[in-house]
Design an enzyme around this catalytic site. Structure first.
Site, PDB file in Angstrom:
ATOM      1  N   HIS A 207      14.516  -3.913   0.922  1.00  0.00           N
ATOM      2  CA  HIS A 207      13.069  -4.191   0.919  1.00  0.00           C
ATOM      3  C   HIS A 207      12.524  -4.599  -0.442  1.00  0.00           C
ATOM      4  CE1 HIS A 207      13.028  -0.170  -0.812  1.00  0.00           C
ATOM      5  NE2 HIS A 207      11.831  -0.456  -1.268  1.00  0.00           N
TER       6      HIS A 207
HETATM    7  C1  UD1 Z   1       6.265   0.506  -2.539  1.00  0.00           C
HETATM    8  C2  UD1 Z   1       6.816   0.866  -3.907  1.00  0.00           C
HETATM    9  C3  UD1 Z   1       8.326   0.796  -3.946  1.00  0.00           C
HETATM   10  C4  UD1 Z   1       8.949   1.525  -2.807  1.00  0.00           C
HETATM   11  C5  UD1 Z   1       8.397   0.974  -1.518  1.00  0.00           C
HETATM   12  C6  UD1 Z   1       8.999   1.731  -0.361  1.00  0.00           C
HETATM   13  C7  UD1 Z   1       5.254   0.200  -5.682  1.00  0.00           C
HETATM   14  C8  UD1 Z   1       5.089  -0.657  -6.860  1.00  0.00           C
HETATM   15  N1  UD1 Z   1       6.345  -0.023  -4.951  1.00  0.00           N
HETATM   16  O1  UD1 Z   1       6.247  -0.891  -2.461  1.00  0.00           O
HETATM   17  O2  UD1 Z   1       8.771   1.391  -5.151  1.00  0.00           O
HETATM   18  O3  UD1 Z   1      10.357   1.353  -2.852  1.00  0.00           O
HETATM   19  O4  UD1 Z   1       6.977   1.120  -1.496  1.00  0.00           O
HETATM   20  O5  UD1 Z   1       8.708   1.137   0.835  1.00  0.00           O
HETATM   21  O6  UD1 Z   1       4.437   1.046  -5.426  1.00  0.00           O
HETATM   22  N2  UD1 Z   1       3.761  -2.762   5.079  1.00  0.00           N
HETATM   23  C9  UD1 Z   1       3.295  -2.520   6.330  1.00  0.00           C
HETATM   24  N3  UD1 Z   1       3.031  -1.228   6.692  1.00  0.00           N
HETATM   25  C10 UD1 Z   1       3.224  -0.191   5.847  1.00  0.00           C
HETATM   26  C11 UD1 Z   1       3.716  -0.444   4.558  1.00  0.00           C
HETATM   27  C12 UD1 Z   1       3.980  -1.719   4.200  1.00  0.00           C
HETATM   28  O7  UD1 Z   1       3.119  -3.412   7.122  1.00  0.00           O
HETATM   29  O8  UD1 Z   1       2.970   0.968   6.228  1.00  0.00           O
HETATM   30  C13 UD1 Z   1       4.054  -4.164   4.685  1.00  0.00           C
HETATM   31  C14 UD1 Z   1       2.891  -4.914   4.166  1.00  0.00           C
HETATM   32  O9  UD1 Z   1       3.092  -6.232   4.526  1.00  0.00           O
HETATM   33  C15 UD1 Z   1       3.007  -4.810   2.686  1.00  0.00           C
HETATM   34  C16 UD1 Z   1       4.498  -4.739   2.474  1.00  0.00           C
HETATM   35  O10 UD1 Z   1       5.026  -4.171   3.693  1.00  0.00           O
HETATM   36  O11 UD1 Z   1       2.455  -5.884   1.988  1.00  0.00           O
HETATM   37  C17 UD1 Z   1       4.805  -3.918   1.274  1.00  0.00           C
HETATM   38  O12 UD1 Z   1       5.646  -2.825   1.594  1.00  0.00           O
HETATM   39  P1  UD1 Z   1       6.452  -1.983   0.515  1.00  0.00           P
HETATM   40  O13 UD1 Z   1       7.407  -2.825  -0.224  1.00  0.00           O
HETATM   41  O14 UD1 Z   1       7.007  -0.770   1.139  1.00  0.00           O
HETATM   42  O15 UD1 Z   1       5.263  -1.482  -0.339  1.00  0.00           O
HETATM   43  P2  UD1 Z   1       4.984  -1.644  -1.807  1.00  0.00           P
HETATM   44  O16 UD1 Z   1       3.727  -0.866  -1.960  1.00  0.00           O
HETATM   45  O17 UD1 Z   1       5.039  -3.038  -2.275  1.00  0.00           O
END
Ligand code: UD1
Length: 369
Positions: A207
């Site tokens: 991811h």
């Molecule tokens: C965060 C953390 C990262 C961690 C990851 C775990 C930071 C900088 N990064 O990344 O260290 O490894 O989470 O997952 O804080 N999305 C959904 N539903 C959700 C969550 C995410 O649809 O409940 C989608 C959205 O399109 C979103 C994308 O996934 O834009 C980002 O997800 P993710 O990479 O998990 O979140 P970050 O906050 O970027």
């Protein structure tokens, strides 16, 4: 009078870190432990199911921040968390890990002169293109109490000039949670629900922005999956899913054989799948410790790691998106010469929450912070 401690969670890997702290805090009537969920992760399968499985109480406050660009997300969390802090005046704020919620909450608290404890402090990948690396460094600068999971973290903090009396080597809290749930993990045999047999399949989690946020990187990552021993089970993170849909890469992944895409798995289910797998290919941080605990080979789809102990004493190997390196490690696995975890790994998850909460209680009772 009771002291109020607020723990902040935001994203999936945070929930497992706060669960043992919450249990430990609940043993002390003089501490009122509140949980604030920033809402950085919001899908039920990325959040609510973890609260349920981990036995975490519902958050006392939900900030509902959601996804967004880094500045936007961090800013929104700060605005909303500041209101909560002004409202409840906590005596201590606990932040965990390295996500945007971690740095946002730490900065708000310190500006309000509230002491901050950081759990999983000191980890460094030395790769400032990772947003998490900036979050780690800045959170550690701000924190009064720094709870470190492995010896390299103590060295890193010393090299950055952090006063040694603020630094406490307590062990890996993710492994404490794993130990707590081990009976449930061991009895689940989750692979059966996917028609797989124990030790016969590869598991994948991918991811990180560096692996999924450009068509080239994601295509290279998917190409590597075709090298893994089949069948391959891939619980797909929403970020990866969105990118695969956006660039029409779903067909490619389905075409390259027995790679089976499934939804993100709950905690116990995922660890059961990990324990039963032949190997895992992943870019996650904590999977490195969990795979090492189970002695499952862990090929890390990254160029660096902030958790060197799992390279040195565990089953992790950095392979990036380099097919030669992947082939080399798979060769070792096939001939039975892939490295094994040392006994040190099994010890890293003992009494982590107890040591952490004891130190926090000392600070609340007027000790140095
Ligand atoms: C965060 C953390 C990262 C961690 C990851 C775990 C930071 C900088 N990064 O990344 O260290 O490894 O989470 O997952 O804080 N999305 C959904 N539903 C959700 C969550 C995410 O649809 O409940 C989608 C959205 O399109 C979103 C994308 O996934 O834009 C980002 O997800 P993710 O990479 O998990 O979140 P970050 O906050 O970027």
């Amino acid at each position: 009078m009771a002291s109020t401690v607020v723990s902040v969670v935001g994203a999936r890997p945070n929930f497992m870190k706060v669960a043992p702290l919450d249990r430990e805090f609940s043993r002390f009537p003089e501490i009122r432990h509140l949980i604030v969920h920033t809402g950085q992760h919001y899908n039920p399968e990325m959040s609510a199911v973890f609260f349920e499985q981990l036995g975490l109480p519902d958050p006392n406050y939900h900030l509902g921040v959601g996804s967004g660009r880094h500045g936007e997300m961090t800013g929104k969390i700060m605005i909303e968390f500041e209101k909560v802090c002004v409202d409840i005046q906590p005596d201590m704020v606990v932040v965990v890990g390295d996500v945007n919620s971690t740095i946002a909450a730490a900065l708000v608290a310190r500006k309000l002169l509230i002491p901050v404890a950081h759990v999983e402090a000191g980890l460094r990948s030395f790769d400032e293109t990772m947003p998490e690396e900036l979050n780690r460094r800045l959170t550690d600068c701000l924190s009064n109490l720094l709870f470190v999971s492995e010896p390299a973290g103590v060295t890193n903090l010393r090299n950055e000039g952090i006063a040694p009396d603020r630094v406490h080597l307590v062990g890996d809290i993710m492994l404490e949670t794993l130990r707590t749930f081990l009976p449930a993990i061991e009895s689940l045999e989750k692979w059966e629900s996917f028609g797989l047999s124990k030790g016969s399949y590869s598991l994948v989690t991918i991811h990180r922005p560096s692996n999924v946020d450009t068509p080239q990187a994601l295509t290279e990552t998917i190409d590597i999956l075709s090298l893994l021993p089949k069948p391959v089970l891939f619980p797909v993170h929403p970020r990866t899913q969105a990118r695969m849909n956006e660039w029409g890469l779903m067909d490619k992944i389905l075409a390259n054989g027995t790679c089976r895409l499934v939804s993100p798995q709950p905690y116990v289910d995922f660890l059961s799948l990990l324990q039963g797998s032949r190997l895992i290919f992943s870019d996650s941080g904590s999977v490195q410790s969990e795979a090492s605990f189970f002695d499952v080979p862990c090929l890390i789809c990254r160029e660096n790691t902030e958790r060197p102990i799992y390279l040195e004493e565990g089953t992790s190997e950095l392979v990036g998106r380099n097919s030669e390196k992947v082939r080399e490690e798979l060769g070792k696995l096939a001939e039975g010469s892939y490295k094994k975890s040392t006994p040190t790994i099994r010890e890293l998850g003992r009494d982590v929450a107890r040591k952490t909460v004891n130190r926090i209680r000392d600070a609340l009772a007027g000790g140095p912070v």
